[in-house]
Write an enzyme that holds these catalytic residues in place. Structure first.
Site, PDB file in Angstrom:
ATOM      1  N   TYR A   1      -2.080  10.020  -5.778  1.00 24.54           N
ATOM      2  CA  TYR A   1      -1.309   8.840  -5.399  1.00 24.54           C
ATOM      3  C   TYR A   1      -2.173   7.887  -4.583  1.00 24.54           C
ATOM      4  O   TYR A   1      -2.254   6.686  -4.870  1.00 24.54           O
ATOM      5  CB  TYR A   1      -0.067   9.258  -4.599  1.00 24.54           C
ATOM      6  CG  TYR A   1       0.831   8.110  -4.231  1.00 24.54           C
ATOM      7  CD1 TYR A   1       1.701   7.559  -5.159  1.00 24.54           C
ATOM      8  CD2 TYR A   1       0.814   7.562  -2.947  1.00 24.54           C
ATOM      9  CE1 TYR A   1       2.537   6.498  -4.827  1.00 24.54           C
ATOM     10  CE2 TYR A   1       1.638   6.507  -2.603  1.00 24.54           C
ATOM     11  CZ  TYR A   1       2.498   5.980  -3.547  1.00 24.54           C
ATOM     12  OH  TYR A   1       3.312   4.925  -3.209  1.00 24.54           O
TER      13      TYR A   1
ATOM     14  N   SER B   1      -0.134   0.912  -1.428  1.00 26.84           N
ATOM     15  CA  SER B   1       0.282   1.878  -0.426  1.00 26.84           C
ATOM     16  C   SER B   1      -0.695   1.934   0.737  1.00 26.84           C
ATOM     17  O   SER B   1      -1.913   1.792   0.556  1.00 26.84           O
ATOM     18  CB  SER B   1       0.383   3.279  -1.040  1.00 26.84           C
ATOM     19  OG  SER B   1       0.652   4.259  -0.049  1.00 26.84           O
TER      20      SER B   1
END
Length: 270
Positions: free
Chosen positions: A175, A162
């Site tokens: 995350y 990400s």
């Protein structure tokens, strides 16, 4: 006149036995969204795909039904435990007759801003992110790589990371942290597995459109998200899948160890 001495020829690289199609591919978290686009892309390439799902069996069956070609299988299971990951890898390997490509796509992404999240919820949320985003990636990579080594002929592992690993995720810190760890894991495995002909790479997508995030792309929030990129839009899942397919191809062995940014110039690393 003296003829110039020709430059010495570069040593020929050994031909890779890794195929360009007809591969056996496990995609984790493939019931919808990016996982579905990945499964469809590999199937359109002539590969056979194991469609992993956790709890969304009906959606996974729709993914399976949408795939071109034949020989695809479902591989259900809970990746948050070592035994669950082992069962998924075993199901995929048996169903396909082996594993040549692993795409670690399954992930948890739950909001937990520190200032407003009670400690018990904070701890549970971190554990969920670590168990799925990081440990499941590590466990499936171990299991798939051992199969690839035993089969001979090399292989590919591609991790879905990400942009948040680099720019931070204020409301989703676990995350961002686990995706950064996934990038680091991929680079460590790239060095370790290269002697076995296994290339390992990661992609770091920015915002891309899926069914899950579609509501966020309407109204003012959607305008702000699209404005993050100078292209004035977000990516499609197919654009991310296309990059993953290239990293999983024979042509991309020399990209092993890379973390490929796919964010439409919305975040530039230095």
């Amino acid at each position: 006149m003296v003829s110039p001495t020709p430059a010495p020829a570069s040593p020929a690289s050994p031909a890779s036995p890794f195929p360009s199609s007809g591969r056996r591919v496990l995609v984790s978290g493939a019931s919808r969204g990016l996982g579905r686009a990945l499964a469809q892309g590999f199937a359109a390439n002539g590969d056979r795909v194991a469609v992993h799902f956790g709890s969304r069996r009906e959606e996974a069956e729709r993914t399976l039904a949408s795939l071109a070609g034949s020989g695809h299988v479902l591989a259900g299971g809970d990746l948050s435990t070592p035994d669950g990951a082992s069962a998924v890898a075993e199901s995929a390997g048996e169903g396909l007759g082996g594993i040549d490509v692993l795409v670690n796509n399954a992930a948890v992404n739950l909001p937990h801003p520190l200032a407003t999240t009670p400690y018990d919820e904070w701890a549970r949320t971190w554990q969920a992110h670590v168990s799925v985003n990081l440990l499941a990636t590590a466990h499936l990579s171990h299991l798939a790589a051992h199969r690839m080594i035993g089969q001979g002929g090399g292989g590919r592992i591609v991790n879905i990371g990400s942009r948040g690993a680099f720019r931070g995720e204020p409301d989703h810190p676990a995350y961002g942290a686990t995706k950064a760890a996934v990038h680091a894991l991929g680079q460590s495995l790239a060095v370790h597995l290269a002697p076995h002909g296994i290339a390992v790479a990661s992609v770091a997508p920015g915002f891309f459109e899926t069914e899950r995030v579609a509501p966020r792309l309407s109204g003012a929030e959607g305008e702000a998200i699209r404005a993050q990129s100078p292209f004035g839009r977000v990516a499609s899942a197919d654009e991310i899948a296309a990059a993953v397919l290239w990293l999983a191809s024979p042509a991309a062995q020399w990209a092993s160890g890379t973390v490929l940014d796919l964010n439409g110039a919305s975040h530039l690393r230095t």
